[in-house]
Design a protein around this motif. Structure first.
Motif, PDB file in Angstrom:
ATOM      1  N   VAL A   1       5.794  66.922  45.424  1.00 31.32           N
ATOM      2  CA  VAL A   1       6.965  66.055  45.223  1.00 31.32           C
ATOM      3  C   VAL A   1       6.570  64.589  45.368  1.00 31.32           C
ATOM      4  O   VAL A   1       7.031  63.730  44.597  1.00 31.32           O
ATOM      5  CB  VAL A   1       8.103  66.432  46.212  1.00 31.32           C
ATOM      6  N   ALA A   2       5.683  64.261  46.289  1.00 35.91           N
ATOM      7  CA  ALA A   2       5.227  62.881  46.453  1.00 35.91           C
ATOM      8  C   ALA A   2       4.479  62.405  45.201  1.00 35.91           C
ATOM      9  O   ALA A   2       4.657  61.267  44.750  1.00 35.91           O
ATOM     10  CB  ALA A   2       4.338  62.756  47.690  1.00 35.91           C
ATOM     11  N   LEU A   3       3.650  63.290  44.633  1.00 33.16           N
ATOM     12  CA  LEU A   3       2.943  62.932  43.398  1.00 33.16           C
ATOM     13  C   LEU A   3       3.928  62.712  42.240  1.00 33.16           C
ATOM     14  O   LEU A   3       3.765  61.792  41.429  1.00 33.16           O
ATOM     15  CB  LEU A   3       1.924  64.017  43.030  1.00 33.16           C
ATOM     16  N   GLU A   4       4.950  63.548  42.154  1.00 31.48           N
ATOM     17  CA  GLU A   4       5.962  63.401  41.102  1.00 31.48           C
ATOM     18  C   GLU A   4       6.746  62.093  41.257  1.00 31.48           C
ATOM     19  O   GLU A   4       7.053  61.432  40.266  1.00 31.48           O
ATOM     20  CB  GLU A   4       6.911  64.596  41.095  1.00 31.48           C
ATOM     21  N   GLN A   5       7.042  61.716  42.497  1.00 33.08           N
ATOM     22  CA  GLN A   5       7.737  60.453  42.726  1.00 33.08           C
ATOM     23  C   GLN A   5       6.862  59.263  42.303  1.00 33.08           C
ATOM     24  O   GLN A   5       7.352  58.315  41.699  1.00 33.08           O
ATOM     25  CB  GLN A   5       8.143  60.323  44.191  1.00 33.08           C
ATOM     26  N   ARG A   6       5.584  59.321  42.615  1.00 32.16           N
ATOM     27  CA  ARG A   6       4.664  58.246  42.218  1.00 32.16           C
ATOM     28  C   ARG A   6       4.559  58.158  40.690  1.00 32.16           C
ATOM     29  O   ARG A   6       4.538  57.067  40.115  1.00 32.16           O
ATOM     30  CB  ARG A   6       3.291  58.483  42.853  1.00 32.16           C
ATOM     31  N   LEU A   7       4.504  59.309  40.028  1.00 30.96           N
ATOM     32  CA  LEU A   7       4.487  59.322  38.556  1.00 30.96           C
ATOM     33  C   LEU A   7       5.749  58.691  37.982  1.00 30.96           C
ATOM     34  O   LEU A   7       5.696  57.932  37.014  1.00 30.96           O
ATOM     35  CB  LEU A   7       4.339  60.758  38.036  1.00 30.96           C
ATOM     36  N   HIS A   8       6.880  59.004  38.596  1.00 33.43           N
ATOM     37  CA  HIS A   8       8.149  58.425  38.143  1.00 33.43           C
ATOM     38  C   HIS A   8       8.146  56.899  38.329  1.00 33.43           C
ATOM     39  O   HIS A   8       8.599  56.164  37.446  1.00 33.43           O
ATOM     40  CB  HIS A   8       9.318  59.058  38.897  1.00 33.43           C
ATOM     41  N   GLU A   9       7.633  56.410  39.443  1.00 34.79           N
ATOM     42  CA  GLU A   9       7.540  54.963  39.679  1.00 34.79           C
ATOM     43  C   GLU A   9       6.669  54.289  38.625  1.00 34.79           C
ATOM     44  O   GLU A   9       7.027  53.245  38.078  1.00 34.79           O
ATOM     45  CB  GLU A   9       6.949  54.682  41.066  1.00 34.79           C
ATOM     46  N   LEU A  10       5.517  54.888  38.334  1.00 38.47           N
ATOM     47  CA  LEU A  10       4.614  54.315  37.342  1.00 38.47           C
ATOM     48  C   LEU A  10       5.244  54.319  35.949  1.00 38.47           C
ATOM     49  O   LEU A  10       5.109  53.348  35.196  1.00 38.47           O
ATOM     50  CB  LEU A  10       3.282  55.065  37.339  1.00 38.47           C
ATOM     51  N   ASP A  11       5.936  55.398  35.601  1.00 38.98           N
ATOM     52  CA  ASP A  11       6.625  55.451  34.305  1.00 38.98           C
ATOM     53  C   ASP A  11       7.697  54.374  34.210  1.00 38.98           C
ATOM     54  O   ASP A  11       7.856  53.735  33.166  1.00 38.98           O
ATOM     55  CB  ASP A  11       7.256  56.831  34.077  1.00 38.98           C
TER      56      ASP A  11
END
Length: 159
Positions: free
Chosen positions: A39-49
């Motif tokens: 979930v932390a990795l998915e949140q970081r991906l969302h921030e970068l997007d």
């Protein structure tokens, strides 16, 4: 790179869950820890997007000048009023660094002239305006030229 790490963690979580099922020994804290990492990795991906979308939108959508005119990305001046636009002012006051419109004569912040001018001082200006130059008198017609022109009644090209 983050996408690959996320995929590896999901595969690892699936394998871990399958092994726990086979052994009938579920450890919830281990599964919860693995899920939190994903979930932390998915949140970081969302921030970068989101950051990439913001940059792409900023490049596509024109900004507006103080006068209300649209200013395309990459412009240094407003096409409508000539004000400097962008991150750093292109034209700035020499004295105080305040951004200046392209057609400014004086700085609105400190009052200095926008560009050094080489105009005459106030006293010289009055002297020049007080004494206008007299118009030259037209030269008197030369009688020989007038007489020679009157003798020719035919076209010189007809000879």
């Amino acid at each position: 790179m983050i996408v690959k790490a996320r995929e590896e963690r999901v595969r690892h979580l699936g394998g871990l869950t399958l092994e726990m099922y086979r052994r009938s020994n579920f450890r919830d804290e281990l599964l919860t820890e693995q899920c939190r990492e994903i979930v932390a990795l998915e949140q970081r991906l969302h921030e970068l997007d989101s950051m990439l979308d913001a940059v792409a939108t900023a490049r596509r959508a024109p900004a507006t000048c103080d006068c209300g005119a649209p200013v395309p990305w990459g412009s240094h001046f407003c096409a409508n009023c000539g004000r400097p636009v962008g991150g750093e002012p292109v034209v700035a006051c020499v004295g105080c660094g305040h951004p200046l419109p392209a057609d400014a004569s004086f700085c609105a912040s400190c009052g200095r002239p926008a560009e050094p001018t080489e105009e005459p001082t106030g006293e010289n200006v009055h002297e020049q305006q007080a004494e206008p130059e007299p118009e030259p008198e037209p030269p008197a017609p030369d009688e020989t030229i007038v007489h020679a022109a009157s003798e020719r009644s035919t076209d010189p090209w007809e000879r």
